[in-house]
Design an enzyme around this catalytic site. Structure first.
Site, mmCIF file in Angstrom:
data_model
loop_
_atom_site.group_PDB
_atom_site.id
_atom_site.type_symbol
_atom_site.label_atom_id
_atom_site.label_comp_id
_atom_site.label_asym_id
_atom_site.label_seq_id
_atom_site.Cartn_x
_atom_site.Cartn_y
_atom_site.Cartn_z
ATOM 1 N N HIS A 1 11.891 -2.882 9.363
ATOM 2 C CA HIS A 1 11.619 -3.719 8.200
ATOM 3 C C HIS A 1 12.909 -4.398 7.730
ATOM 4 C CE1 HIS A 1 8.148 -1.015 8.309
ATOM 5 N NE2 HIS A 1 7.512 -1.827 7.508
ATOM 6 N N HIS B 1 8.433 -8.943 6.692
ATOM 7 C CA HIS B 1 8.270 -7.623 6.075
ATOM 8 C C HIS B 1 8.446 -6.505 7.088
ATOM 9 C CE1 HIS B 1 6.291 -4.477 3.590
ATOM 10 N NE2 HIS B 1 5.865 -4.072 4.754
ATOM 11 N N GLU C 1 -4.908 13.167 -11.487
ATOM 12 C CA GLU C 1 -4.623 14.308 -10.616
ATOM 13 C C GLU C 1 -3.563 13.967 -9.575
ATOM 14 O OE1 GLU C 1 -7.637 13.029 -11.168
ATOM 15 O OE2 GLU C 1 -8.673 14.567 -12.350
ATOM 16 N N HIS D 1 -19.015 17.876 -7.908
ATOM 17 C CA HIS D 1 -17.935 18.764 -8.351
ATOM 18 C C HIS D 1 -17.823 20.029 -7.499
ATOM 19 C CE1 HIS D 1 -17.796 16.060 -11.682
ATOM 20 N NE2 HIS D 1 -17.059 16.825 -12.456
#
Lengths: 725, 725
Positions: free
Chosen positions: B55, B293, B449, B513
């Site tokens: 890069h 990039h 989280e 959940h």
């Protein structure tokens, strides 16, 4: 910058209903509305108290928002929850499901009888639809929510779906798609990164069919959110390219909410964020506290609430007839809306029969007519030179995606590396961006892997089967997207996940980019196809498996190599669906050894087999999908692995976890990877055929001399010497 | 609102160095600086070109930022990269590691010789430290980055660590902790949700020791970011409680960058965001494009760049002596800074011997003196009634956390449910918030989280061993945090992860959940302890294992029950570290059957064992940690499982994946869960002892009649009848 204020900052909890009612002709009778609000609040308190659990506070605080949505603003037909051009409602704050259930009941969804709503917190295993979070299986529920933030991404996905369909099929004179997407969010979803990613992208895309309703009660499980969240959310959303409407007394000021929603429906060029302040647990003394969020109020408090609101404490689940009458219009309006649309769609059929045919087929969930797989090149027509499986997968993208409007493709900023671009693609972009338009089927998700898959779920759930989203990033970053991929598996939503650079084969990027354990998660997860093809031919079979009707309720993830792999003599696309098959040594009748391998390691396994000294009768099995192999008969499995009579060893450049079910030993990664060219990493970690042959030879010889096969507890990892220094 | 503009909007690529240099006395000689900039750009081009990868663009575009940081602004001592009070530099844009390597070399880190930097993209397996992403093992690298967005969370964690230490140990007259945290981010990290979560929390906490440097080149792998990211980032950060400084020509205007950094160091009460516009690949014709990039420029373009910048194309890796001279001050300044600090710390020792002792112990990575585990209650002193393991774990939190300053605890909005609150806790909050202060060791992470664990990694990496962060949420939401937990395992950073409500035992919340497959990921991941204790006694052993010196480079996650479990007669804390042991039926000499179970299922397994009809000689094994069991000797493993002579069956309310290594059959979850009270779910999915006994009896009888043990391929899942309807 668009930021509009509606209503006034609340002074305490003064009831503004009567005052405001006069300002809009929409509001029926203020007395009725107050009764409705109070009824809903008492009902929520009762419903949570019966099983001493659940989330009463949001219902009590946001009841007026619910009235505005279901009684006034949303277009839907309770008699036909599946009506195609309905508005979509997504409850991102899934724990507040009672809010949705109550309004589904009041607005007249037959399945949502009061008895059904009363099953809140009673077992789904015994017929309750009123699950602890809303579930897609049930009428009126567009998507299963609960894990916070993801509902926002689903809603953005639905808004993309609707925009894309409208741009594709609507005509100047006839517009069969013109619905809105409403998403209800609490504080939590706005804190979650996936919510942020989705909001950012929705702003970029200018999705003015999306209305995000923020129930800003500023209380979570742990209390006031100002203990962890003090940003100026409205200003932030403006900075992210949204229209913002502020409402200050959302627990009472129905007129202001309606005014806000009306404005929201008219605003153009950007999605709309309504920041509506409410009081959680309104009318209880626990209002504005954490316990109001996620606990039943307690018998005494329920009695207090009822007394305050003019209900009798001893009567439970009371819904006065006047409340039902107030909502009766929902069915009428909804029926009319659908009838009008049916007329329009009939005209559309007559005037635009081609588009009609395709659109109506897609509404039914059919993405292609039969014979699509004939569009894939035969093995003879595949590139015969070695090439990466990510590139081979791209052959199918090129062959199918331009032809079938059901596909939308996209990448989290790795479009070319993952081979999901396609010929003559148009980007899904704001028409005035100069980059594409809303007919586009190439979506630039940005560096937002989690939102990408959450959006994909929304696109897939918009009208089941209508879209097949293809989404791509490096396999390692499917760990960012894992929470959303799991939700697709749970809901039975089909997507195609392209997961390239799938191992140490990524090379120089190093251990941060080299997945070791991630496959174990996807292999253990119910209802998802993790497929790792060995070569270009298996890539064809992998796509066939994923697009087959048998997978219509199952997402797939393709783990693909960065590095080139040869086209194998024995590879066979038709066998991929079996999960595993003999790819080398089929003619070996009574093998002494079977080598299982996957993906880029299959070619290495074949080389290894040829180098073995101790053992000569060897077969190599390619196992692109453990899950599909498990589904085969014991006879087929035995015929492939010969595990009752031959030694079995697995070769895979991931963790050994899970291989003991298929093999007596494995050659696996025992540690994280390293930064080096891929060829040197394979060598360093022991995956060169000569080293593997040596290890296997010595292991096999020792078992040969024992005269028996290894048993439980004797599974060995033959490359354990290779560990990170 | 603080938003400051420094410098002016760039007009093309005019070089502003000379013009600006006069405005600050800090800048040495403009001629030198231009030479330095050009040298770095050519060097980056050469370094990528040698292996045709990497890069180059960020280095070329942001070289002036690097000069400002290493030559002027940051306080560090190249001769002692571990000096405690150094500023911390975190490269969140990890792919731009070459940027950091070059400046580590120029500023005089001995290990980072030019030869070492030239190893960029050569094998780490052969001694290169210049890995494809920066790795914590090497001098001057504070944390391993690469997976985007996480570096920002690490930096926020480090800022918390520094603030907390300063508030705890600094005195009015002597302040041994007064460093800054510098984080360098690209566009990608700001798109990632975890970056957003971390920014939001840092703003809330008012961390004015944190400076986030945005290399705003607006180009990613896929090209211009305006194809997917068009928000007003500066305005957004202001809305999130940050000071914002805009710099418009960051590729040239060193003076403006310096002015911005100077301001940033003075600003108080909020973290500072520097939005510095740069041109990726500056001075190449590929500037401002995707290829600049992440690809080498190509020989021709490298030659072009060198010609433009006054270097000879045929000479590679040229660093003129004047460039080294320019940076020579870094070593001098750094050495002086450390020497000054040593004097100060000596004074501190004399004046505040108690604090000195604790602080210097912690600097060495010692969190407690010996004997801490005597603070845990003995088995006899544990609650004898059934209670959830999450609550039993809380006993240890209460016993240890208040006593040892190394612990910081926190939760993603589930403080009480996960039992991580502790007596007399102070919240880590802005002192003017009224909620706590910076001495606080209870962190409210918010519903974030992923950021929580990313922050925890930063706290743990601040000075290794100085902090042990305890972080909590439901086990299911450790899937949101999984990408950060993985980075802790990769880097050897110890944290304690509290993962409660760990199965269908969560009950009514339902399938969204209820974790099924997540454990498979954590069990397959190298270097992490996933521990699932059976009762309160095993909870003690679990904490002992996690806090033992043997785990000092290993994070732990505790999977804990929501529902009560009895204290088992046979449980033994000292055996947890062995991974598995016989918890019931130890006196059964030659068992016909061994039942393995984990967590809340162990008590059920013991009940089941008592109900068996076919087989009477039965042992039950508790296996809190597969990983630790795998590390035991074959003899120990055989002594526990007796797998060569007895049938072995595993009981666990998760997926069966991975159990075939230990058992001939399993009773597992084969599908996602349901919404219902936990007791009914255990029954519904077949985990009631009477049902399990029936299934095992019948399976065992069939093998008894065969007169042999099951072999490979004969693993059975005995609850396969229980599937979601």
């Amino acid at each position: 910058m668009t930021q509009v204020t509606v209503g006034h900052q609340a002074n305490g909890h003064s009831n503004k209903l009567e005052k405001k009612a006069a300002t809009t002709d929409k509001v029926a009778s203020p007395g009725d509305e107050q009764l409705v609000l109070n009824t809903i609040r008492c009902l929520a308190a009762d419903l949570c108290q019966q099983y001493k659990g659940g989330h009463p506070g949001t219902v009590m605080g946001a009841a007026a928002i619910g009235i505005a949505l279901w009684r006034y603003e949303m277009r839907y037909n309770p008699a036909n929850p599946e009506w195609f051009n309905r508005d979509r409602f997504i409850l991102s704050a899934g724990h507040a499901c009672l809010f949705q259930y109550i309004f589904l009941h009041l607005s007249g969804y037959e399945a949502w009888s009061l008895d059904q709503v009363k099953k809140y917190h009673s077992p789904a295993t015994k017929g309750s639809m009123a699950a602890g979070h809303p579930e897609i299986e049930y009428p009126g529920i567009e998507v299963t929510t609960g894990p916070l933030g993801q509902g926002i991404s689903n809603a953005v996905g639905m808004a993309i779906a609707s925009k894309q369909l409208a741009a594709t099929y609507n005509k100047d004179d006839l517009k069969p798609i013109d619905n809105k997407i409403w998403c209800f969010t609490g504080d939590g979803c706005l804190q979650e990164g996936v919510g942020q990613e989705s909001i950012s992208l929705a702003g970029h895309l200018g999705l003015d069919n999306l209305i995000l309703v923020y129930d800003n009660n500023s209380v979570t499980v742990d209390g006031r959110i100002d203990n962890c969240f003090t940003e100026d959310t409205s200003a932030k959303l403006v900075a992210q390219g949204w229209h913002v409407i502020d409402v200050y007394d959302g627990s009472n000021d129905l007129a202001a909410i309606l005014e806000g929603f009306d404005k929201a429906k008219q605003l153009k060029a950007k999605p709309v964020f309504l920041n509506i302040r409410t009081v959680i647990g309104y009318s209880s003394r626990k209002a504005n506290t954490g316990p109001a969020h996620g606990q039943a109020l307690g018998d005494e408090e329920v009695a207090y609430v009822k007394t305050q609101l003019g209900f009798r404490p001893e009567e439970k689940f009371v819904i006065p007839q006047r409340v039902y009458e107030y909502f009766s219009e929902c069915r009428t309006k909804g029926g009319e809306a659908e009838a009008d649309w049916n007329v329009l769609f009939k005209q559309y059929q007559e005037k635009y029969p081609g588009d009609y045919k395709e659109l109506s087929q897609r509404i039914k969930g059919e993405w292609a007519s039969e014979g699509w797989d004939a569009l894939l090149p035969s093995k003879a027509d595949l590139p015969q030179a070695a090439q990466p499986t990510r590139k081979s997968s791209g052959i199918v993208v090129q062959a199918l995606v331009p032809k079938f409007n059901s596909f939308v493709a996209g990448s989290a900023d790795l479009l070319e590396s993952t081979f999901v671009s396609f010929k003559d693609q148009v980007e899904f972009q704001k028409p005035d961006s100069g980059l594409g338009d809303y007919t586009g089927r190439q979506i630039r998700f940005g560096i937002r892997e989690f939102a990408m898959v959450g959006l994909g779920n929304g696109i897939a759930a918009y009208q089941k089967g209508m879209f097949i989203p293809i989404m791509s990033t490096f396999f390692m970053f499917w760990i960012y997207a894992a929470p959303a991929a799991r939700m697709a598996a749970l809901q039975g939503l089909r997507f195609i996940g392209i997961a390239t650079h799938d191992s140490i084969g990524i090379g120089e990027d190093g251990p941060t980019h080299q997945p070791i354990a991630l496959a174990s998660f996807y292999r253990a997860l119910p209802n998802i196809n993790l497929i790792r093809p060995a070569d270009a031919e298996e890539c064809m079979g992998m796509w066939q498996l994923a697009l087959d009707d048998k997978s219509k309720d199952t997402p797939s993830i393709f783990a693909l190599s960065r590095q080139p792999v040869p086209l194998l003599d024995g590879s066979d696309r038709s066998k991929v669906q079996l999960g595993a098959y003999v790819v080398h040594g089929r003619d070996v009748e009574e093998p002494e050894l079977t080598i299982i391998a996957t993906g880029a390691e299959v070619a290495r396994a074949i080389e290894t087999a040829k180098l073995l000294q101790t053992i000569k009768r060897v077969r190599v099995v390619s196992m692109p999908s453990q899950r599909h192999f498990d589904q085969q008969s014991p006879e087929y499995r035995e015929s492939v692995l010969k595990q009752t009579s031959s030694l079995v060893v697995a070769i895979e450049a991931w963790a050994s976890y899970g291989w003991a079910r298929y093999a007596h030993a494995s050659l696996s990664m025992h540690t994280f990877g390293h930064s080096a060219p891929q060829q040197q990493l394979y060598e360093y970690f022991g995956f060169e055929p000569d080293n593997m042959a040596t290890k296997i030879d010595s292991w096999a010889a020792s078992w040969k001399s024992k005269g028996r096969l290894p048993g439980l507890g004797e599974f060995e990892e033959l490359l354990l010497g290779y560990v990170r220094h």
